[in-house]
Design a protein around this motif. Structure first.
Motif, PDB file in Angstrom:
ATOM      1  N   GLU A 256      -7.513   2.068   6.861  1.00 33.05           N
ATOM      2  CA  GLU A 256      -6.123   2.530   6.766  1.00 33.05           C
ATOM      3  C   GLU A 256      -5.187   1.393   6.379  1.00 33.05           C
ATOM      4  N   ILE A 257      -5.382   0.232   6.994  1.00 33.04           N
ATOM      5  CA  ILE A 257      -4.528  -0.919   6.680  1.00 33.04           C
ATOM      6  C   ILE A 257      -4.717  -1.348   5.227  1.00 33.04           C
ATOM      7  N   ALA A 258      -5.970  -1.371   4.765  1.00 27.84           N
ATOM      8  CA  ALA A 258      -6.235  -1.779   3.382  1.00 27.84           C
ATOM      9  C   ALA A 258      -5.580  -0.835   2.381  1.00 27.84           C
TER      10      ALA A 258
ATOM     11  N   ALA B 270     -13.431   2.713  15.633  1.00 26.44           N
ATOM     12  CA  ALA B 270     -11.979   2.790  15.483  1.00 26.44           C
ATOM     13  C   ALA B 270     -11.452   1.607  14.680  1.00 26.44           C
ATOM     14  N   SER B 271     -12.027   0.423  14.907  1.00 23.70           N
ATOM     15  CA  SER B 271     -11.596  -0.765  14.173  1.00 23.70           C
ATOM     16  C   SER B 271     -11.914  -0.634  12.688  1.00 23.70           C
ATOM     17  N   ALA B 272     -13.092  -0.108  12.373  1.00 21.76           N
ATOM     18  CA  ALA B 272     -13.465   0.079  10.959  1.00 21.76           C
ATOM     19  C   ALA B 272     -12.530   1.070  10.280  1.00 21.76           C
TER      20      ALA B 272
ATOM     21  N   ARG C 195      -4.703  10.128  13.283  1.00 19.91           N
ATOM     22  CA  ARG C 195      -3.243  10.067  13.095  1.00 19.91           C
ATOM     23  C   ARG C 195      -2.658   8.862  13.826  1.00 19.91           C
ATOM     24  N   MET C 196      -3.198   8.582  15.000  1.00 24.82           N
ATOM     25  CA  MET C 196      -2.735   7.411  15.739  1.00 24.82           C
ATOM     26  C   MET C 196      -3.065   6.127  14.981  1.00 24.82           C
ATOM     27  N   LEU C 197      -4.266   6.066  14.393  1.00 23.69           N
ATOM     28  CA  LEU C 197      -4.651   4.884  13.614  1.00 23.69           C
ATOM     29  C   LEU C 197      -3.773   4.736  12.376  1.00 23.69           C
ATOM     30  N   ARG C 198      -3.451   5.880  11.753  1.00 23.79           N
ATOM     31  CA  ARG C 198      -2.602   5.824  10.568  1.00 23.79           C
ATOM     32  C   ARG C 198      -1.200   5.330  10.930  1.00 23.79           C
ATOM     33  N   ALA C 199      -0.700   5.775  12.077  1.00 23.57           N
ATOM     34  CA  ALA C 199       0.611   5.307  12.531  1.00 23.57           C
ATOM     35  C   ALA C 199       0.569   3.823  12.863  1.00 23.57           C
TER      36      ALA C 199
ATOM     37  N   HIS D 241     -17.965   6.967  17.929  1.00 24.60           N
ATOM     38  CA  HIS D 241     -17.644   7.287  16.532  1.00 24.60           C
ATOM     39  C   HIS D 241     -16.998   8.666  16.437  1.00 24.60           C
ATOM     40  N   VAL D 242     -17.557   9.635  17.141  1.00 24.18           N
ATOM     41  CA  VAL D 242     -17.027  11.005  17.107  1.00 24.18           C
ATOM     42  C   VAL D 242     -15.593  11.035  17.619  1.00 24.18           C
ATOM     43  N   VAL D 243     -15.318  10.321  18.718  1.00 26.15           N
ATOM     44  CA  VAL D 243     -13.955  10.267  19.250  1.00 26.15           C
ATOM     45  C   VAL D 243     -13.008   9.641  18.223  1.00 26.15           C
ATOM     46  N   ALA D 244     -13.451   8.565  17.603  1.00 26.87           N
ATOM     47  CA  ALA D 244     -12.605   7.876  16.621  1.00 26.87           C
ATOM     48  C   ALA D 244     -12.346   8.722  15.384  1.00 26.87           C
ATOM     49  N   GLN D 245     -13.243   9.687  15.087  1.00 26.97           N
ATOM     50  CA  GLN D 245     -13.087  10.537  13.912  1.00 26.97           C
ATOM     51  C   GLN D 245     -12.203  11.749  14.172  1.00 26.97           C
ATOM     52  N   ALA D 246     -11.801  11.961  15.410  1.00 25.14           N
ATOM     53  CA  ALA D 246     -10.963  13.120  15.737  1.00 25.14           C
ATOM     54  C   ALA D 246      -9.614  13.022  15.029  1.00 25.14           C
TER      55      ALA D 246
END
Length: 442
Positions: free
Chosen positions: A126-128, A119-121, A82-86, A72-77
């Protein structure tokens, strides 16, 4: 047909499925009664088994919670966000959004189930926010469907456990035999099954998307992250300046990295502890300062409350399953009707059933390993295939076992009833794929 099937199961789950905690309580009662009626145990004996087992998973619970929290901590970095948003920007239609969500979820969960869940959550949120008209419950269910292949991935507890050495590992089940990950996670039969699921599941999820009139779209404003204004470093007292300094965290990252390099050079194997250390160090490197890291850690820990509460309950269930002989009876019955050709298939099915009551890969291996592995050896079935049959069965019924969906749902802001109908369709499809794989490739 797939869309209608999904709607049918969704209506059933909305009406009849209890919350995850009550689900665990119901399973406790079911096992209690089954032990009394099916194994000729007294209520006093079953209560003793429950009380004796309730704290038996503390070590493994801590390992699992660290995997979840560190992931979770890694995914919150910020870099990962920014990668998830892209990534979210790649999807422009609801159909593409579901396909993208499924592919990314499966990849991330294959890398690490804790990181993949979170990361999926975050990607689903972001997609929604970016894709108009996407059905949010199906999007979140697609995010959870990535857990289907976690046990055939780099953080799979059974393949990692049997690749470890030491008295405290479950490899003792096999009289000290060690099976490397090249014969489990990276064996060609496992890769073929994972590949088929990876290719087909995005299409299955896409076909479940309801018509626009039945689509539930979440308000984008509800998904906005809280903005934190960073204080001016110069205005802080010395102690707080040190908390915002990057030197000390990076020194710890360097120390941990040096240890890991030497560990692997000396022949060390990937295990739960090494995975957790890697995640902790990567998270610290990405967040840079101790204050940022602790803030992310605090948020991650808050999302684990349901799991912390339920681990003792499932440990108690496991205690009753093991000590009463219920788990052995289920496994032995499947073993008794197996041949060398059907053994992987029946082991997979038995593991799927046991997983309802012991939703922990390591815990389930402790229950089934002592039965499955000697039977496989007696029938001439390769031990790596028997172990992966248990692993696939454990991951398979997670689709309708709400335990591991809790942290993902907490981030997404949905309940278990919202996604479980879609997950049931995933269960049916993946069950057919894996069963065929067990018969053809194992």
């Amino acid at each position: 047909m797939i869309q209608s099937t999904a709607q049918f199961f969704t209506k059933i789950m909305q009406r009849w499925l209890p919350n995850a905690f009550l689900f665990a309580l119901i399973l406790t009662l079911v096992v209690l009664v089954a032990g009394i009626l099916g194994q000729d145990k007294s209520a006093e004996q079953m209560a003793g088994y429950w009380g004796g087992g309730i704290w038996n998973l503390l070590t493994f619970s801590m390992q699992v919670l660290l995997t979840l929290v560190a992931g979770h901590v890694v995914a919150q970095a910020p870099l990962v966000k920014r990668m998830l948003r892209a990534l979210a920007g790649v999807a422009h239609t609801p159909g593409r959004a579901i396909v993208l969500m499924t592919l990314v979820a499966m990849f991330c969960c294959w890398l690490n189930w804790g990181f993949g869940l979170i990361a999926s959550a975050l990607l689903a949120r972001e997609i929604a926010r970016n894709v108009e008209g996407v059905h949010y419950p199906l999007l979140v269910a697609s995010a959870y469907s990535g857990m289907l292949i976690w046990h055939a991935g780099l953080s799979g507890s059974i393949p990692l456990k049997i690749a470890e050495t030491g008295e405290d590992t479950v490899s003792a089940v096999m009289a000290g035999q060690i099976i490397p990950v090249s014969e489990t996670i990276f064996s060609w039969p496992v890769l073929v099954i994972v590949g088929v699921l990876w290719a087909s599941l995005p299409l299955i999820n896409r076909l479940m998307h309801p018509a626009p009139s039945d689509t539930y779209c979440v308000d984008a404003k509800q998904l906005e992250d809280q903005k934190v204004i960073a204080p001016s470093i110069k205005s802080l007292p010395p102690a707080e300046r040190l908390e915002h300094n990057t030197l000390m965290p990076l020194l710890l990252v360097a120390l941990g990295g040096y240890y890991l390099v030497n560990f692997f050079i000396q022949g060390g194997a990937i295990g739960l502890n090494t995975i957790n250390l890697i995640l902790l160090l990567v998270g610290l490197a990405l967040h840079k300062t101790s204050v940022n890291y602790l803030a992310a850690m605090d948020e991650a820990v808050r999302g684990t409350s349901g799991i912390v509460l339920q681990f003792p309950l499932y440990a108690g269930i496991m205690g009753m399953m093991v000590e009463s002989g219920l788990a052995a009876s289920i496994s032995q019955w499947f073993v008794s009707i197996s041949t060398a050709e059907t053994f992987p298939l029946f082991t997979f099915l038995s593991a799927g059933i046991v997983n309802f009551f012991v939703p922990s890969g390591g815990g389930q291996w402790a229950v089934q390993g002592p039965i499955v592995m000697p039977a496989a050896e007696a029938l001439g079935v390769p031990l790596n295939e028997a172990a992966m049959a248990v692993a696939f069965g454990d991951a398979w019924t997670n689709m309708v076992q709400p335990f591991w969906a809790l942290p993902l749902l907490a981030i997404a802001g949905l309940g278990i009833k919202d996604i479980m109908g879609y997950c049931t369709v995933v269960l049916l499809w993946s069950g057919m794929v894996i069963c065929v794989g067990m018969l053809v490739f194992f």
